[in-house]
Design an enzyme around this catalytic site. Structure first.
Site, short mmCIF file in Angstrom:
data_model
loop_
_atom_site.label_atom_id
_atom_site.label_comp_id
_atom_site.label_asym_id
_atom_site.label_seq_id
_atom_site.Cartn_x
_atom_site.Cartn_y
_atom_site.Cartn_z
N THR A 156 0.87 -1.19 0.00
CA THR A 156 0.00 0.00 0.00
C THR A 156 0.91 1.24 0.00
O THR A 156 1.32 1.69 -1.05
CB THR A 156 -0.97 -0.01 1.20
OG1 THR A 156 -0.24 -0.27 2.41
CG2 THR A 156 -2.04 -1.08 1.02
N THR A 193 -0.33 -2.68 11.06
CA THR A 193 -0.84 -2.69 9.69
C THR A 193 0.18 -3.39 8.82
O THR A 193 0.95 -2.77 8.12
CB THR A 193 -1.08 -1.28 9.16
OG1 THR A 193 -2.01 -0.65 10.02
CG2 THR A 193 -1.72 -1.33 7.78
#
Length: 414
Positions: A156, A193
């Site tokens: 990401t 994350t």
């Protein structure tokens, strides 16, 4: 003689029998690869480690439930990048079930053998028509060479792909362990994350494999921090499939598993959003390993320590202050502290040191040019704490905190 693990190419598909694929399905507006698949050989066992957050994406619960129900049996994991599919109500689970069922049909597997991970913006559901349309080309692209593409498709805000493979001779037999991971921000111990995938071509009973993976995760992915925030989707899935290893080689196998996990964890911390260097904190002399890791984590997670490193300021008071609030009992009068090769404290007392040289050490690490001493070198700032004479030692990793971190996260969804 202790077996030596050697780096080899191939990443997560280096172990025998593992296949991977990645495509650009159109899930992310960037046009980068955003959908990937990892397929393990028949008979594989899978161990999982998941976020401890109470706010969890449905895919996390689905993975945990399927592994628990099957006794640690799974064959495939699908990953979409761009949408966390967390906090999306009933749709989160419905979409995860639809995706795994559709992929299972294409692979000839039971739906329960397929796991799913999602990463991206919280509160954004998966565009299911786009994902489902990508499953046929994704399955067709499976290959032994697909590991590198898969490591790219899970990213990401990461700046670099993170992958590794190691090989060793265990009892006259070649054994390989591979891995890939993603993570750059919202990273903190107790999972963060991040997604991590490990593969191994040696057979290990599921309960033993789960215990090995748990210990490796505690010494790696649970020992990193970027910003003190944990997330909703964090998952590590580790597959093992192949001829069983004899019990006397399991310790060496776990050492390889830990080495792969620590390499990926360090890569995540080094790729922290806006970071200019990696911070490694080594703690020794604690009562036990858990206490040493807890102190190391706390120092790595201190915003004041991270800012001092970024400012090239050898402000050692911030380090010992962070250690003191870690919830670990030690004698402050026994503390010794080093910043690289510069000793700053002994027996709980400050020492005279060359502040300019210590600041230059931090600058050289940020530039990636530090070559001296016995520490990691390169772009790694080494902080070493000795708490006493106990047998416990441990390490943790983090990064400095820059204004770029604020800018990246201030503009994340806008």
């Amino acid at each position: 003689m202790t077996p030596t693990w050697h780096p080899i190419p191939g990443g997560v598909t280096a172990p025998a029998g593992f296949l991977a694929a990645a495509i650009t399905a159109g899930l992310k507006p960037s046009g980068n690869p955003d959908l990937c698949l990892l397929l393990a050989p028949q008979g594989a066992v899978c161990a999982g480690s998941f976020t401890t957050s109470l706010v969890r994406a449905a895919c996390v619960d689905l993975c945990a439930e399927r592994l628990a129900a099957s006794g640690g049996r799974a064959r495939a994991v699908l990953t979409n990048s761009g949408q966390a599919n967390a906090c999306t109500g009933d749709r989160g689970l419905i979409d995860s079930l639809r995706a795994t069922a559709a992929l299972a049909d294409r692979l000839g597997l039971a739906a329960e053998q397929v796991l799913i991970c999602s990463t991206g913006v919280i509160g954004v559901p998966i565009p299911m028509d786009t994902l489902l349309a990508g499953l046929d080309p994704l399955a067709e692209a499976l290959s032994r060479e697909g590991g590198e593409a898969a490591a790219t498709a899970i990213l990401t805000t990461d700046l670099t792909a993170k992958q590794i493979a190691l090989e060793a001779d265990l009892g006259g037999r070649r054994v390989r362990i591979g891995g890939m991971a993603k993570g750059s921000g919202m990273i903190h111990p107790a999972m963060a994350t991040m997604l991590g995938y490990l593969s191994c071509d040696a057979g290990v009973p599921a309960p033993l494999w789960q215990a090995m993976v748990r210990r490796a995760v505690d010494r790696s992915f649970n020992a990193i921090t970027v910003d003190g925030d944990t997330s909703t989707n964090d998952t590590v899935l580790a597959f093992a499939a192949g001829e069983p290893l004899s019990p006397e080689h399991l310790e060496a196998l776990e050492a390889g598993l830990t080495a792969v996990s620590q390499h990926l964890a360090r890569a995540i911390a080094r790729d922290g959003e806006g970071a200019t260097c990696l911070i490694e904190v080594q703690v020794e002399g604690a009562a036990d390993e858990a206490g040493a890791i807890a102190v190391a984590r706390t120092v790595c997670g201190s915003s004041l320590v991270k800012c001092a490193v970024h400012g090239r300021d050898p402000n050692w008071g911030r380090i010992v202050a962070a250690a003191g609030r870690a919830g670990v009992v030690f004698d402050p009068e026994a503390v010794a502290l080093w910043l690289g090769e510069h000793q700053l404290m002994a027996a709980g007392q400050p020492l005279r040191f060359d502040r300019s040289a210590a600041s230059a050490y931090l600058r050289d690490c940020a530039a990636g040019t530090y070559l001296g001493g016995s520490g990691p070198g390169g772009d790694t700032v080494l902080i070493r704490l000795r708490l006493g004479q106990g047998p416990g030692s441990g390490r943790a990793w983090g990064c400095d905190l820059s204004d770029q971190y604020v800018r990246i996260n201030a503009d994340y969804t806008t």
